[in-house]
Design a protein around this motif. Structure first.
Motif, PDB file in Angstrom:
ATOM      1  N   TRP A 118       0.775  -1.255  -0.014  1.00 29.66           N
ATOM      2  CA  TRP A 118      -0.019   0.119  -0.061  1.00 29.66           C
ATOM      3  C   TRP A 118       0.787   1.169   0.042  1.00 29.66           C
ATOM      4  CZ3 TRP A 118      -5.060   0.289  -0.655  1.00 29.66           C
ATOM      5  CH2 TRP A 118      -5.979  -0.619  -0.517  1.00 29.66           C
ATOM      6  N   ASN A 119       2.076   1.192  -0.336  1.00 27.96           N
ATOM      7  CA  ASN A 119       3.002   2.207  -0.219  1.00 27.96           C
ATOM      8  C   ASN A 119       2.891   2.980   1.225  1.00 27.96           C
ATOM      9  OD1 ASN A 119       4.077   1.987  -2.960  1.00 27.96           O
ATOM     10  ND2 ASN A 119       2.199   3.016  -3.544  1.00 27.96           N
ATOM     11  N   LYS A 120       3.236   2.156   2.174  1.00 25.73           N
ATOM     12  CA  LYS A 120       3.174   2.681   3.624  1.00 25.73           C
ATOM     13  C   LYS A 120       4.433   2.307   4.217  1.00 25.73           C
ATOM     14  CE  LYS A 120      -0.719   4.899   3.987  1.00 25.73           C
ATOM     15  NZ  LYS A 120      -1.764   4.670   4.614  1.00 25.73           N
ATOM     16  N   PRO A 121       5.111   2.837   5.271  1.00 27.17           N
ATOM     17  CA  PRO A 121       6.097   2.716   5.968  1.00 27.17           C
ATOM     18  C   PRO A 121       5.448   1.410   6.914  1.00 27.17           C
ATOM     19  CG  PRO A 121       5.171   4.853   6.967  1.00 27.17           C
ATOM     20  CD  PRO A 121       4.644   4.295   5.517  1.00 27.17           C
ATOM     21  N   ALA A 122       6.445   0.827   7.341  1.00 30.49           N
ATOM     22  CA  ALA A 122       6.097  -0.367   8.361  1.00 30.49           C
ATOM     23  C   ALA A 122       6.285   0.117   9.735  1.00 30.49           C
ATOM     24  CB  ALA A 122       6.695  -1.729   7.970  1.00 30.49           C
ATOM     25  N   ILE A 123       5.399   0.736  10.485  1.00 31.81           N
ATOM     26  CA  ILE A 123       5.615   1.239  11.856  1.00 31.81           C
ATOM     27  C   ILE A 123       5.315  -0.249  12.852  1.00 31.81           C
ATOM     28  CG2 ILE A 123       5.208   2.752  13.539  1.00 31.81           C
ATOM     29  CD1 ILE A 123       4.289   4.584  11.134  1.00 31.81           C
ATOM     30  N   ILE A 124       6.349  -0.598  13.113  1.00 30.28           N
ATOM     31  CA  ILE A 124       6.336  -2.070  14.166  1.00 30.28           C
ATOM     32  C   ILE A 124       6.037  -1.653  15.655  1.00 30.28           C
ATOM     33  CG2 ILE A 124       7.387  -4.179  14.605  1.00 30.28           C
ATOM     34  CD1 ILE A 124       9.032  -3.949  11.999  1.00 30.28           C
ATOM     35  N   SER A 125       5.074  -2.283  16.122  1.00 26.82           N
ATOM     36  CA  SER A 125       4.747  -2.012  17.613  1.00 26.82           C
ATOM     37  C   SER A 125       5.175  -3.082  18.479  1.00 26.82           C
ATOM     38  CB  SER A 125       3.358  -1.937  17.664  1.00 26.82           C
ATOM     39  OG  SER A 125       2.903  -1.726  19.087  1.00 26.82           O
ATOM     40  N   SER A 126       5.949  -2.982  19.426  1.00 25.92           N
ATOM     41  CA  SER A 126       6.500  -3.949  20.239  1.00 25.92           C
ATOM     42  C   SER A 126       6.520  -3.453  21.586  1.00 25.92           C
ATOM     43  CB  SER A 126       7.912  -4.516  19.720  1.00 25.92           C
ATOM     44  OG  SER A 126       8.395  -5.556  20.470  1.00 25.92           O
TER      45      SER A 126
END
Length: 377
Positions: A319-327
């Motif tokens: 989707w042309n989005k950054p991957a903002i990974i929650s942890s």
């Protein structure tokens, strides 16, 4: 089948609206650093013996990060490089303050007292030298070398209204936790709209007026502790009332981390729902950021976390989005159980290896770097 379908719909919903980029950007937003929840294995044993419940893995395993925790984390982060030769970077959403357990005990637990994180580390280096000797220096080294870029997560990770109410009532579980230099296994059943750990939860909306100076002081102390002003804020447990947005803006916060589907408490158990997306702006001028990937490798959901997270990253990039990974920090804690840290870091290493192999043009950015880039486009 229905569950999988709903999951797919929700995953696409996270990515179909809002700011887009062709760059393959990966951000790790990791909550709870700098926070003392559980002091030690002995503290956990003492609380178990006192009949205190373990409600979650946080109650069982979540401790202030140790020297070994950080050393081994840095080894994993430095094991890969992005297209620019940069290692992976964590954005620890961090606290500058903790409960001053010793001072509270000396004053017979009459009122809340706090201290800054370097003082917490100084005490722990004396009390538990095998775990905490040199940890704060390692923290500063991690920031200098670009492995860590902490941002604001509140002054401390507890709800003062709940804390003070329990303190006034001489609540047994709170006093037991405090005597064990911990703040964990605290029930909040009496408080329908407040978590014991959510600093900005409230019952009546007027209570937010008292939270304003705590946020202001917390941001000042963040700068004092970590060496620079924070521009990015994740509220503890994601809860915050919009009346505090202007205070954040006035004190240097530009970016606000909120849930995709947000249920904001309006006071007295009334809630208002809203939908958020990456790049949405508040009327105060804050830019909203939304995490669109989850990586909780030590949470037992019966799934392969590396594969699960890779699929979420793939969907974000599609989707042309950054991957903002929650942890969360608890995934990488080994003070109570070294196997927990081993499992979490092995999963992180495997995830990073798969990311750079699958997307050689990936870029690792801190959360504030991504948000600043978005804002300036």
């Amino acid at each position: 089948m229905v569950r999988k379908l709903l999951s797919a719909v929700f995953s696409n919903l996270k990515n179909c609206i809002g700011w887009k980029t062709k760059r393959k950007i990966v951000v790790f937003s990791v909550d709870d650093y700098g926070n003392v929840r559980l002091n030690s294995a002995q503290a956990r044993k003492n609380m178990d013996a006192a009949g205190m419940k373990t409600y979650s893995r946080f109650d069982a395993l979540d401790t202030l990060e140790t020297t070994q925790d950080l050393q081994q984390l840095f080894e994993v982060l430095s094991s890969v490089k992005d297209k620019n030769g940069r290692p992976a970077v964590f954005t620890p959403f961090a606290l500058p303050c903790n409960i001053d357990f010793e001072k509270m005990e000396a004053e017979y637990f009459r009122e809340f007292q706090f201290e800054t994180l370097p003082n917490t580390y100084k005490k722990l280096a004396l009390q538990q030298p095998e775990a905490y000797t040199g940890t704060w220096n390692l923290w500063k080294e991690g920031i200098a070398k670009g492995f860590l870029k902490p941002q604001f997560h509140g002054r401390e990770h507890l709800n003062l209204a709940v804390f003070n109410d329990k303190l006034k009532d001489r609540d047994t579980e709170l006093l037991t936790a405090l005597r064990n230099k911990s703040y964990t296994s605290i029930s909040d059943d009496k408080y329908p709209t407040m978590s014991a750990f959510a600093a900005l939860d409230f019952w009546d909306v007027k209570e937010n007026e008292a939270l304003e100076p705590i946020l202001v002081e917390g941001l000042q102390l963040f700068e004092e502790v970590y060496g620079y002003k924070s521009t990015y804020f994740t509220p503890p447990v994601f809860n915050i009332h919009h009346s505090l947005f202007q205070t954040l803006k006035d004190n240097g916060i530009q970016f606000l981390d909120l849930a995709l589907l947000r249920s904001e408490h309006q006071g007295r158990n009334v809630y208002k729902k809203s939908f958020n997306y990456i790049g949405k702006r508040t009327k105060e001028g804050l830019t909203i950021m939304v995490r669109n990937v989850v990586f909780e490798p030590t949470e037992d959901r019966g799934i392969d976390w590396v594969s699960h997270t890779m699929k979420q990253i793939e969907r974000a990039f599609r989707w042309n989005k950054p991957a903002i990974i929650s942890s969360h920090r608890v995934n990488f804690c080994g003070h109570i159980d070294p196997q927990n840290r081993k499992n979490g870091l092995e999963a992180l290493r495997n995830l990073l290896d798969e990311i750079v192999a699958r997307w050689p043009d990936v870029e690792f950015l801190s959360a504030d770097e991504l948000a600043t880039y978005l804002k300036n486009k």
